[in-house]
Scaffold this motif. Structure first.
Motif, PDB file in Angstrom:
ATOM      1  N   PRO A 147       8.005 -42.403   3.270  1.00 53.99           N
ATOM      2  CA  PRO A 147       8.971 -41.296   3.297  1.00 53.99           C
ATOM      3  C   PRO A 147       8.312 -39.928   3.187  1.00 53.99           C
ATOM      4  CG  PRO A 147       9.662 -43.019   1.767  1.00 53.99           C
ATOM      5  CD  PRO A 147       8.258 -43.340   2.186  1.00 53.99           C
ATOM      6  N   ASP A 148       9.092 -38.906   3.565  1.00 50.87           N
ATOM      7  CA  ASP A 148       8.603 -37.535   3.544  1.00 50.87           C
ATOM      8  C   ASP A 148       8.526 -37.004   2.120  1.00 50.87           C
ATOM      9  OD1 ASP A 148       7.562 -35.676   5.184  1.00 50.87           O
ATOM     10  OD2 ASP A 148       9.430 -35.108   6.140  1.00 50.87           O
ATOM     11  N   GLU A 149       7.667 -35.983   1.943  1.00 44.70           N
ATOM     12  CA  GLU A 149       7.554 -35.306   0.651  1.00 44.70           C
ATOM     13  C   GLU A 149       8.367 -34.010   0.699  1.00 44.70           C
ATOM     14  OE1 GLU A 149       5.732 -36.198  -2.039  1.00 44.70           O
ATOM     15  OE2 GLU A 149       4.895 -38.015  -1.168  1.00 44.70           O
ATOM     16  N   PHE A 150       9.040 -33.693  -0.399  1.00 48.10           N
ATOM     17  CA  PHE A 150       9.768 -32.434  -0.486  1.00 48.10           C
ATOM     18  C   PHE A 150       9.346 -31.689  -1.742  1.00 48.10           C
ATOM     19  CE2 PHE A 150      12.661 -35.129   2.009  1.00 48.10           C
ATOM     20  CZ  PHE A 150      12.797 -34.324   3.127  1.00 48.10           C
ATOM     21  N   THR A 151       9.213 -30.369  -1.624  1.00 48.70           N
ATOM     22  CA  THR A 151       8.830 -29.555  -2.767  1.00 48.70           C
ATOM     23  C   THR A 151      10.037 -29.375  -3.693  1.00 48.70           C
ATOM     24  OG1 THR A 151       9.452 -27.481  -1.694  1.00 48.70           O
ATOM     25  CG2 THR A 151       7.213 -28.266  -1.315  1.00 48.70           C
ATOM     26  N   GLU A 152       9.763 -28.907  -4.922  1.00 49.47           N
ATOM     27  CA  GLU A 152      10.843 -28.652  -5.876  1.00 49.47           C
ATOM     28  C   GLU A 152      11.815 -27.603  -5.336  1.00 49.47           C
ATOM     29  OE1 GLU A 152      11.665 -30.306  -8.642  1.00 49.47           O
ATOM     30  OE2 GLU A 152      10.050 -31.651  -8.018  1.00 49.47           O
ATOM     31  N   ASP A 153      11.265 -26.584  -4.640  1.00 46.56           N
ATOM     32  CA  ASP A 153      12.121 -25.543  -4.059  1.00 46.56           C
ATOM     33  C   ASP A 153      13.076 -26.134  -3.029  1.00 46.56           C
ATOM     34  OD1 ASP A 153      11.112 -23.539  -5.580  1.00 46.56           O
ATOM     35  OD2 ASP A 153       9.725 -22.768  -4.063  1.00 46.56           O
ATOM     36  N   GLU A 154      12.551 -27.038  -2.198  1.00 38.10           N
ATOM     37  CA  GLU A 154      13.388 -27.666  -1.167  1.00 38.10           C
ATOM     38  C   GLU A 154      14.486 -28.511  -1.805  1.00 38.10           C
ATOM     39  OE1 GLU A 154      10.496 -28.235   2.693  1.00 38.10           O
ATOM     40  OE2 GLU A 154      10.163 -29.522   0.977  1.00 38.10           O
ATOM     41  N   LYS A 155      14.151 -29.189  -2.911  1.00 35.81           N
ATOM     42  CA  LYS A 155      15.156 -30.018  -3.589  1.00 35.81           C
ATOM     43  C   LYS A 155      16.245 -29.157  -4.219  1.00 35.81           C
ATOM     44  CE  LYS A 155      11.819 -33.690  -4.542  1.00 35.81           C
ATOM     45  NZ  LYS A 155      10.939 -34.284  -5.540  1.00 35.81           N
ATOM     46  N   LYS A 156      15.829 -28.051  -4.855  1.00 42.29           N
ATOM     47  CA  LYS A 156      16.797 -27.181  -5.531  1.00 42.29           C
ATOM     48  C   LYS A 156      17.698 -26.447  -4.539  1.00 42.29           C
ATOM     49  CE  LYS A 156      13.901 -26.393  -9.603  1.00 42.29           C
ATOM     50  NZ  LYS A 156      12.953 -25.455 -10.256  1.00 42.29           N
ATOM     51  N   SER A 157      17.122 -26.037  -3.407  1.00 44.52           N
ATOM     52  CA  SER A 157      17.891 -25.245  -2.432  1.00 44.52           C
ATOM     53  C   SER A 157      18.780 -26.095  -1.526  1.00 44.52           C
ATOM     54  CB  SER A 157      16.932 -24.422  -1.559  1.00 44.52           C
ATOM     55  OG  SER A 157      16.142 -25.286  -0.750  1.00 44.52           O
ATOM     56  N   GLY A 158      18.595 -27.417  -1.564  1.00 44.28           N
ATOM     57  CA  GLY A 158      19.388 -28.287  -0.687  1.00 44.28           C
ATOM     58  C   GLY A 158      18.780 -28.460   0.689  1.00 44.28           C
ATOM     59  N   GLN A 159      17.558 -27.889   0.884  1.00 48.27           N
ATOM     60  CA  GLN A 159      16.897 -28.045   2.191  1.00 48.27           C
ATOM     61  C   GLN A 159      16.556 -29.516   2.471  1.00 48.27           C
ATOM     62  OE1 GLN A 159      16.164 -25.766   4.620  1.00 48.27           O
ATOM     63  NE2 GLN A 159      17.325 -24.257   3.473  1.00 48.27           N
ATOM     64  N   TRP A 160      16.297 -30.293   1.415  1.00 46.56           N
ATOM     65  CA  TRP A 160      15.870 -31.686   1.599  1.00 46.56           C
ATOM     66  C   TRP A 160      16.915 -32.511   2.343  1.00 46.56           C
ATOM     67  CZ3 TRP A 160      18.585 -35.806  -0.409  1.00 46.56           C
ATOM     68  CH2 TRP A 160      19.555 -35.497  -1.372  1.00 46.56           C
ATOM     69  N   TRP A 161      18.209 -32.362   1.928  1.00 48.91           N
ATOM     70  CA  TRP A 161      19.218 -33.201   2.594  1.00 48.91           C
ATOM     71  C   TRP A 161      19.487 -32.719   4.016  1.00 48.91           C
ATOM     72  CZ3 TRP A 161      23.665 -31.339   4.624  1.00 48.91           C
ATOM     73  CH2 TRP A 161      24.204 -30.155   4.115  1.00 48.91           C
ATOM     74  N   ARG A 162      19.331 -31.409   4.240  1.00 44.73           N
ATOM     75  CA  ARG A 162      19.486 -30.910   5.611  1.00 44.73           C
ATOM     76  C   ARG A 162      18.381 -31.462   6.509  1.00 44.73           C
ATOM     77  NH1 ARG A 162      20.743 -26.200   2.596  1.00 44.73           N
ATOM     78  NH2 ARG A 162      22.912 -25.543   2.841  1.00 44.73           N
ATOM     79  N   GLN A 163      17.154 -31.510   5.967  1.00 46.17           N
ATOM     80  CA  GLN A 163      16.043 -32.058   6.749  1.00 46.17           C
ATOM     81  C   GLN A 163      16.230 -33.547   7.020  1.00 46.17           C
ATOM     82  OE1 GLN A 163      11.961 -30.954   5.852  1.00 46.17           O
ATOM     83  NE2 GLN A 163      12.640 -29.168   4.711  1.00 46.17           N
ATOM     84  N   LEU A 164      16.708 -34.277   6.005  1.00 47.17           N
ATOM     85  CA  LEU A 164      16.959 -35.710   6.202  1.00 47.17           C
ATOM     86  C   LEU A 164      18.068 -35.938   7.228  1.00 47.17           C
ATOM     87  CD1 LEU A 164      16.746 -37.204   2.584  1.00 47.17           C
ATOM     88  CD2 LEU A 164      15.075 -37.418   4.420  1.00 47.17           C
ATOM     89  N   LEU A 165      19.137 -35.121   7.152  1.00 47.41           N
ATOM     90  CA  LEU A 165      20.236 -35.240   8.124  1.00 47.41           C
ATOM     91  C   LEU A 165      19.757 -34.900   9.524  1.00 47.41           C
ATOM     92  CD1 LEU A 165      23.213 -35.717   8.756  1.00 47.41           C
ATOM     93  CD2 LEU A 165      23.678 -33.332   8.129  1.00 47.41           C
TER      94      LEU A 165
END
Length: 477
Positions: free
Chosen positions: A181-199
Motif C-alpha cells: 500500500p501507499d504511504e501518506f504523511t501526517e499532513d495528508e491524513k489530517k487534511s483528508g488528502q489521503w482518502w481523496r487519493q485513494l478514491l
C-alpha cells in the motif's frame, strides 16, 4: 539558484529585515514583467522558467494560491513578501532538523542519517549527488543561504520531499492486488488528502481494469483451458470468446474485478497502518523491510476477506453465455452446489504468491531507484513522471513473473468444478500434473496477454488518476 539576490547579512534584526526586503524586491521585479506592480500566475510561471526554476504547474499554482490572500487573482508585493517570509520560517526549521551537529552546514553524512530516520537508505555517493543539486559554492556542503535560495520559490520545505519524489502513485493499477500500500504523511491524513487519493486511485483502477478486461479474460481462459488445447493463442482465444458470446463477452467477470477494488483498498490501507504500528516502536520511522512485512501482511489480510470475490470473478470469466445471470447468481450457485469451502479454493497458492510478488516488486523498484540516483541525478533528485511510471511498470512485471506459476495454479483450482471430467486436486498435485504433462512452460500459460496489458494499464490508470485528482481537489504537496 538565486544566489545573485543575496545581500550582506547584518547582525541586527533590522538589518536582516532590510536585507530580506531588498532580496524580495529584486526577485519581485524580475517576476513582474509588465511593471504594473502585481504578478499574475502567467508572469510567475514565465519568471520562474527564466530564473531556471521550472517547478511544474501544480507547484507554481500552489505558490500563487497560498500567496494571494485577498483572492483577486494577482500577487502584489506585500502578499509576495508575506508568502516568502512565512516560507522562510518553515525552511529554517527544516534546515535545523537536518543539521544534526548544529554547525550551520549540512553534510552528506547528515543527509544519509536523516533519510535513514525517514525510512530510506541511500549511499554516501547518492547523498553527494543530492548535495550537488543544492550546493552553489563547490564546498560539497550546504549552508543556510544555499538551502534558502534553493527552496525559496519551491513549495517543498524539507528533505522528506526527496522521498516523496519516489512515492509510488496510488493511481498506477495493472490489474493485480498484491502491491504494498501507499504511504501518506501526517499532513495528508489530517487534511483528508489521503482518502481523496485513494478514491482517485480506485476510480482510475476501475477505468484501467475495464479498458484491459479483454486481455485479462483471455489470460484466465488460457490458464484454465490452455492445457486442453496447446494451440490456443491470443488470436484464437479472442476468436473463440467472441464466437461463443459476442463482443460483450470479452468483459465477462470485469464487474466483480472492479467492485472488489473499494473494499480491498480500504481494508488494505487500514490494516497496513495497524501492522506498521505493531512492528515499530512509537516515534520510529518505518524502514524498507518493515514496510515490506507490513505490506505483505496487509495484502494477505485483505485477500483473505475479499477472496470469495476472486473465485466468483474466475467462474464468471470462464463461464458460458447465460450460465450465470450475474455476480449474485454465480455466488448463489457456487454455495448451493459446492458449499462454503468452494469460495476459498486456490487460497493457499494465492497467499503464497504475495511474498514473491511484493518482495521482488519492492526490491526491483529500490534497485531501479538507486541506479537512477547513481547515474542520472545530476541537477535534481526528482526523476519525473515517465521514469516513475517506467520503474513502477517494470518492477510490477518482475513481481508478476516470479509469482505467476502460483497465480496459474490458483486459477485452475478456482475453476476445477467447471471442467468436465476434472478430478479435484490440491496445489502440490496440480503443480506435479502441469509439469509432467506440459513441462515448465505450462506454468506460464497466459502470461503473454498478462504482459500485454501492463503498459496500457499503467498509462490509462495514470491519466485517469491525474484527472480524478483534479476533480477531487487533490493538491500536490
Amino acid at each position: 539558484m538565486l544566489g545573485r539576490l543575496r545581500g550582506s547579512v547584518a547582525p541586527t534584526a533590522a538589518c536582516q529585515d532590510a536585507e530580506r526586503r531588498t532580496r524580495y524586491e529584486a526577485l519581485f521585479q524580475q517576476l513582474d514583467h509588465n511593471r504594473d506592480g502585481v504578478v499574475d500566475v502567467g508572469e510567475l510561471q514565465e519568471g520562474l522558467r527564466s530564473l531556471g526554476i521550472p517547478l511544474g504547474r501544480e507547484a507554481e499554482e500552489k505558490i500563487f494560491t497560498t500567496g494571494d490572500t485577498n483572492k483577486d487573482g494577482k500577487l502584489d508585493f506585500e502578499e509576495f513578501m508575506k508568502y516568502l517570509k512565512d516560507h522562510e520560517k518553515k525552511m529554517k526549521l527544516a534546515f535545523k532538523s537536518l543539521d544534526k551537529n548544529n554547525d550551520g552546514i549540512i553534510e552528506a553524512s547528515e543527509i544519509v542519517q536523516s533519510l535513514q530516520i525517514l525510512g530510506l537508505t541511500i549511499s554516501e555517493q547518492q547523498a553527494e549527488l543530492i548535495l550537488q543539486s543544492i550546493d552553489t559554492d563547490g564546498t560539497m556542503t550546504i549552508d543556510w543561504n544555499e538551502w534558502r535560495d534553493y527552496f525559496l520559490l519551491n513549495p517543498a520545505t524539507d528533505i522528506e520531499e526527496i522521498i516523496r519524489f519516489w512515492k509510488r502513485s496510488t493511481g498506477i493499477d495493472i490489474g493485480d492486488s498484491l502491491t504494498i500500500p501507499d504511504e501518506f504523511t501526517e499532513d495528508e491524513k489530517k487534511s483528508g488528502q489521503w482518502w481523496r487519493q485513494l478514491l482517485a486511485g480506485g476510480i482510475a483502477g476501475a477505468v484501467s481494469r475495464t479498458s484491459t478486461a479483454p486481455l485479462d479474460r483471455l489470460k484466465v481462459m488460457m490458464q484454465v483451458h490452455g492445457s486442453k488445447s496447446g494451440k490456443m493463442n491470443i488470436y484464437g482465444g479472442f476468436q473463440q470468446m467472441v464466437k461463443e458470446g459476442g463482443i460483450r463477452s470479452l468483459w465477462r467477470g470485469n464487474g466483480t474485478n472492479v467492485i472488489k477494488i473499494a473494499p480491498e483498498t480500504a481494508i488494505k490501507f487500514w490494516v497496513y497502518e495497524q501492522y506498521k504500528k505493531l512492528l515499530t516502536e512509537e516515534g520510529q520511522k518505518v524502514g524498507t523491510f518493515k514496510r515490506f512485512v507490513s505490506g505483505s501482511l496487509a495484502g494477505a489480510t485483505a485477500q483473505t476477506i475479499i477472496y470469495p470475490m476472486e473465485v466468483v470473478k474466475t467462474r464468471l470469466a470462464i463461464g458460458k453465455t447465460r450460465q450465470y445471470s450475474g455476480i449474485f447468481d454465480c455466488a448463489k450457485k457456487i454455495l448451493k452446489h459446492e458449499g462454503m469451502g468452494a469460495f476459498y479454493k486456490g487460497y493457499v497458492p494465492n497467499l503464497l504468491g504475495i511474498i514473491p510478488y511484493a518482495g521482488i516488486d519492492l526490491a526491483v523498484y529500490e534497485l531501479l531507484k538507486a541506479h537512477w540516483l547513481d547515474n542520472y541525478a545530476k541537477d535534481s533528485v526528482n526523476p519525473g513522471v515517465m521514469v516513475l511510471l517506467g520503474c513502477g511498470a517494470l518492477s510490477s512485471t518482475c513481481g508478476q513473473l516470479a509469482s505467476y506459476p502460483l497465480a496459474l495454479v490458483r486459477t485452475r483450482m478456482q475453476a476445477q468444478a467447471m471442467i468436465e471430467g476434472n478430478k479435484p486436486m490440491n496445489m502440490v498435485g496440480l503443480f506435479q500434473q502441469i509439469i509432467s504433462k506440459e513441462g515448465i512452460p505450462g506454468l506460464y500459460r497466459g502470461i503473454t496477454p498478462n504482459f500485454m496489458k501492463v503498459l496500457p494499464a499503467v498509462g490509462i490508470s495514470y491519466v485517469a488518476y491525474e484527472k480524478m485528482k483534479q476533480t477531487l481537489g487533490v493538491t500536490q504537496k
